[in-house]
Design a protein around this motif. Sequence first.
Motif, mmCIF file in Angstrom:
data_model
loop_
_atom_site.group_PDB
_atom_site.id
_atom_site.type_symbol
_atom_site.label_atom_id
_atom_site.label_comp_id
_atom_site.label_asym_id
_atom_site.label_seq_id
_atom_site.Cartn_x
_atom_site.Cartn_y
_atom_site.Cartn_z
ATOM 1 N N SER A 203 -1.303 4.723 9.162
ATOM 2 C CA SER A 203 -2.473 3.855 8.963
ATOM 3 C C SER A 203 -2.065 2.507 8.377
ATOM 4 C CB SER A 203 -3.479 4.517 8.025
ATOM 5 O OG SER A 203 -4.045 5.643 8.619
ATOM 6 N N VAL A 204 -1.183 2.535 7.386
ATOM 7 C CA VAL A 204 -0.723 1.291 6.757
ATOM 8 C C VAL A 204 0.022 0.436 7.782
ATOM 9 C CG1 VAL A 204 0.838 0.330 5.010
ATOM 10 C CG2 VAL A 204 -0.644 2.257 4.426
ATOM 11 N N ILE A 205 0.910 1.058 8.530
ATOM 12 C CA ILE A 205 1.698 0.313 9.531
ATOM 13 C C ILE A 205 0.788 -0.258 10.616
ATOM 14 C CG2 ILE A 205 3.472 0.503 11.324
ATOM 15 C CD1 ILE A 205 4.748 2.712 9.548
ATOM 16 N N ASP A 206 -0.157 0.548 11.100
ATOM 17 C CA ASP A 206 -1.083 0.066 12.134
ATOM 18 C C ASP A 206 -1.882 -1.137 11.643
ATOM 19 O OD1 ASP A 206 -0.269 1.982 13.974
ATOM 20 O OD2 ASP A 206 -1.970 3.332 13.586
ATOM 21 N N ILE B 245 -0.731 -9.015 11.009
ATOM 22 C CA ILE B 245 0.304 -10.059 10.951
ATOM 23 C C ILE B 245 0.094 -11.061 12.087
ATOM 24 C CG2 ILE B 245 2.780 -10.533 11.226
ATOM 25 C CD1 ILE B 245 3.341 -7.966 9.714
ATOM 26 N N GLY B 246 0.010 -12.316 11.708
ATOM 27 C CA GLY B 246 -0.160 -13.379 12.683
ATOM 28 C C GLY B 246 -1.601 -13.601 13.112
ATOM 29 N N VAL B 247 -2.525 -12.780 12.606
ATOM 30 C CA VAL B 247 -3.923 -12.879 13.017
ATOM 31 C C VAL B 247 -4.841 -13.132 11.820
ATOM 32 C CG1 VAL B 247 -5.836 -11.649 14.124
ATOM 33 C CG2 VAL B 247 -3.514 -11.336 14.976
ATOM 34 N N GLY C 63 1.649 -8.344 0.627
ATOM 35 C CA GLY C 63 2.307 -7.749 -0.542
ATOM 36 C C GLY C 63 1.754 -6.374 -0.866
ATOM 37 N N ARG C 64 0.437 -6.264 -0.851
ATOM 38 C CA ARG C 64 -0.202 -4.970 -1.119
ATOM 39 C C ARG C 64 0.156 -3.969 -0.034
ATOM 40 N NH1 ARG C 64 -4.657 -1.921 -0.025
ATOM 41 N NH2 ARG C 64 -5.553 -0.768 -1.773
ATOM 42 N N SER C 65 0.125 -4.424 1.207
ATOM 43 C CA SER C 65 0.471 -3.548 2.323
ATOM 44 C C SER C 65 1.903 -3.057 2.198
ATOM 45 C CB SER C 65 0.277 -4.282 3.652
ATOM 46 O OG SER C 65 0.635 -3.460 4.730
ATOM 47 N N ASN C 66 2.791 -3.956 1.826
ATOM 48 C CA ASN C 66 4.189 -3.578 1.665
ATOM 49 C C ASN C 66 4.360 -2.551 0.553
ATOM 50 O OD1 ASN C 66 6.969 -3.916 2.498
ATOM 51 N ND2 ASN C 66 7.266 -4.849 0.495
ATOM 52 N N ALA C 67 3.604 -2.717 -0.532
ATOM 53 C CA ALA C 67 3.659 -1.755 -1.632
ATOM 54 C C ALA C 67 3.171 -0.377 -1.170
ATOM 55 C CB ALA C 67 2.827 -2.242 -2.811
ATOM 56 N N LEU C 68 2.084 -0.354 -0.399
ATOM 57 C CA LEU C 68 1.577 0.919 0.133
ATOM 58 C C LEU C 68 2.585 1.562 1.083
ATOM 59 C CD1 LEU C 68 -2.125 -0.095 0.902
ATOM 60 C CD2 LEU C 68 -1.359 1.543 -0.834
ATOM 61 N N LYS C 69 3.165 0.732 1.937
ATOM 62 C CA LYS C 69 4.151 1.232 2.895
ATOM 63 C C LYS C 69 5.367 1.800 2.166
ATOM 64 C CE LYS C 69 5.878 -1.987 5.343
ATOM 65 N NZ LYS C 69 6.134 -3.076 6.278
ATOM 66 N N SER C 70 5.828 1.088 1.152
ATOM 67 C CA SER C 70 6.973 1.565 0.368
ATOM 68 C C SER C 70 6.659 2.886 -0.313
ATOM 69 C CB SER C 70 7.366 0.527 -0.681
ATOM 70 O OG SER C 70 7.872 -0.620 -0.061
ATOM 71 N N ARG C 71 5.451 3.001 -0.847
ATOM 72 C CA ARG C 71 5.067 4.251 -1.515
ATOM 73 C C ARG C 71 5.039 5.406 -0.513
ATOM 74 N NH1 ARG C 71 4.894 6.880 -6.404
ATOM 75 N NH2 ARG C 71 4.095 8.877 -5.758
ATOM 76 N N CYS C 72 4.490 5.177 0.655
ATOM 77 C CA CYS C 72 4.447 6.221 1.700
ATOM 78 C C CYS C 72 5.860 6.623 2.122
ATOM 79 C CB CYS C 72 3.660 5.744 2.913
ATOM 80 S SG CYS C 72 1.886 5.627 2.657
ATOM 81 N N VAL D 139 8.409 -1.855 15.489
ATOM 82 C CA VAL D 139 7.535 -2.981 15.828
ATOM 83 C C VAL D 139 7.196 -3.752 14.553
ATOM 84 C CG1 VAL D 139 5.224 -3.603 16.664
ATOM 85 C CG2 VAL D 139 6.584 -1.892 17.897
ATOM 86 N N ASN D 140 6.878 -3.026 13.491
ATOM 87 C CA ASN D 140 6.539 -3.632 12.213
ATOM 88 C C ASN D 140 7.692 -4.479 11.686
ATOM 89 O OD1 ASN D 140 6.492 -3.029 8.924
ATOM 90 N ND2 ASN D 140 4.526 -3.622 9.805
ATOM 91 N N HIS D 141 8.889 -3.943 11.775
ATOM 92 C CA HIS D 141 10.071 -4.683 11.314
ATOM 93 C C HIS D 141 10.188 -6.019 12.062
ATOM 94 C CE1 HIS D 141 14.139 -5.465 9.956
ATOM 95 N NE2 HIS D 141 14.469 -5.675 11.217
ATOM 96 N N ALA D 142 10.025 -5.983 13.376
ATOM 97 C CA ALA D 142 10.130 -7.205 14.168
ATOM 98 C C ALA D 142 9.034 -8.203 13.801
ATOM 99 C CB ALA D 142 10.067 -6.864 15.659
ATOM 100 N N LYS D 143 7.808 -7.710 13.596
ATOM 101 C CA LYS D 143 6.702 -8.596 13.245
ATOM 102 C C LYS D 143 6.893 -9.206 11.858
ATOM 103 C CE LYS D 143 2.872 -6.980 16.010
ATOM 104 N NZ LYS D 143 1.548 -7.571 16.001
ATOM 105 N N VAL D 144 7.298 -8.405 10.894
ATOM 106 C CA VAL D 144 7.512 -8.915 9.534
ATOM 107 C C VAL D 144 8.649 -9.927 9.541
ATOM 108 C CG1 VAL D 144 8.273 -8.289 7.203
ATOM 109 C CG2 VAL D 144 6.530 -6.917 8.343
#
Length: 123
Positions: free
Chosen positions: A20-23, A29-31, A38-47, A80-85
């Motif tokens: 869900s976080v990645i989606d 990103i870009g939209v 930053g918050r999304s990255n923190a959630l992703k890291s926690r997951c 995909v997320n890595h490429a977008k970030v």
Amino acid sequence: MSEPHTQYKRIQGVLSRLESVIDAENAAIGVDRDYDLGRSNALKSRCLYDMTVLFNQVQPDQLSPEHRDRLQSVRTKLDVNHAKVQAHMEAVREIAEMIKKTVAESEADGTYSEDQFRRIELS
């Protein structure tokens, strides 16, 4: 509730949260200018941390086919997320450099620059 069933539910929960976080991040990103990366990255890291802890207790051959498929799906989305970030961060760097260059050019009006001024001893 038995331990294997509990472990199965934990893995499902962590994979669902991570997906869900990645989606959401991939869609934003870009939209969405107001998206809190930053918050999304923190959630992703926690997951990802939670997933690592869970999978340290599980051997790959113990995973259900459903979990293996879900893991592959998450891995694809992470790629995909890595490429977008990465593209987003490169764009941010380029914009910062353009701003820096514009500011430096606007300050170079024929008078001394700050560095040149510091080197001159005033009596």
